[in-house]
Design an enzyme around this catalytic site. Structure first.
Site, mmCIF file in Angstrom:
data_model
loop_
_atom_site.group_PDB
_atom_site.id
_atom_site.type_symbol
_atom_site.label_atom_id
_atom_site.label_comp_id
_atom_site.label_asym_id
_atom_site.label_seq_id
_atom_site.Cartn_x
_atom_site.Cartn_y
_atom_site.Cartn_z
ATOM 1 C CG HIS A 1 11.181 58.926 28.430
ATOM 2 N ND1 HIS A 1 11.642 59.622 29.518
ATOM 3 C CD2 HIS A 1 10.230 59.701 27.859
ATOM 4 C CE1 HIS A 1 10.981 60.768 29.598
ATOM 5 N NE2 HIS A 1 10.116 60.835 28.616
ATOM 6 C CG HIS B 1 12.684 60.668 33.054
ATOM 7 N ND1 HIS B 1 13.413 60.552 31.892
ATOM 8 C CD2 HIS B 1 12.863 61.940 33.483
ATOM 9 C CE1 HIS B 1 14.003 61.699 31.608
ATOM 10 N NE2 HIS B 1 13.697 62.560 32.566
#
Ligand code: FES
Length: 179
Positions: free
Chosen positions: A108, A127
């Site tokens: 990510h 996250h």
């Protein structure tokens, strides 16, 4: 409709078809001439395909289930981790085909992932993306959209040596894995 109108229409249809056919004949050789021969194709410059160098990672005997072994591959800026899963996995090496290795950089935004030996997954604390270590780094949940790059391993059953030989998937933040 008059006979004259019909014949004019017919004329326009026929002449239109002829013009299109003529244009196709004219355009096709022009395109063929513009295409470079396969042998003279210009090389791709958007990425490199440099070869991977093999690097010894560990000895199978020193790997214990659930204890990650951190190393870097293919260069010092690319942290990776080898783990012994306790169950055979795709690409797994060692006597039980259960030793696998992955990049530690989340796909990510590049945060480091941590191995969870209870679930054989890698978790990213930034996250909350999760990747399955038993399924080639498949993304399970979270913000990431790509699987975790898997380090290809080889195993020498005479010496027990495990080596990294390449990477499946693109390392975070790179256009080429080997720089
Ligand atoms: S950096 Fe890993 S989920 Fe965002």
């Amino acid at each position: 409709m008059s006979k004259e109108t019909l014949s004019r229409r017919t004329f326009l249809k026929v002449s239109g078809t002829s013009v299109a056919a003529t244009a196709a004949v004219i355009v096709r050789p022009a395109c063929a001439a513009a295409a470079p021969p396969a042998a003279a194709a210009t090389p791709q410059t958007s990425h490199t395909l440099l070869p991977y160098l093999a690097k010894t990672v560990a000895s199978a005997g020193q790997m214990t289930q659930g204890t990650p072994l951190v190393f870097s591959y293919p260069d010092a800026a690319s942290p990776c981790v080898a783990v012994k899963l306790g169950v055979a996995a795709p690409g797994g090496v060692g006597p039980n085909q259960d030793i696998v290795a992955y990049s530690m950089m989340c796909t990510h935004m590049g945060c480091p992932v941590a191995f969870d030996s209870g679930t054989n997954t890698f978790k990213c604390g930034c996250h909350y993306s999760m990747f399955d270590a038993e399924k080639s780094g498949q993304m399970i949940a979270g913000q990431a959209t790509e699987n975790l790059p898997r380090v290809r391993l080889s195993y020498d059953d005479k010496t027990g040596r495990i080596s990294a030989t390449g990477i499946d998937g693109m390392l975070y933040g790179r256009q080429a894995n080997v720089l």
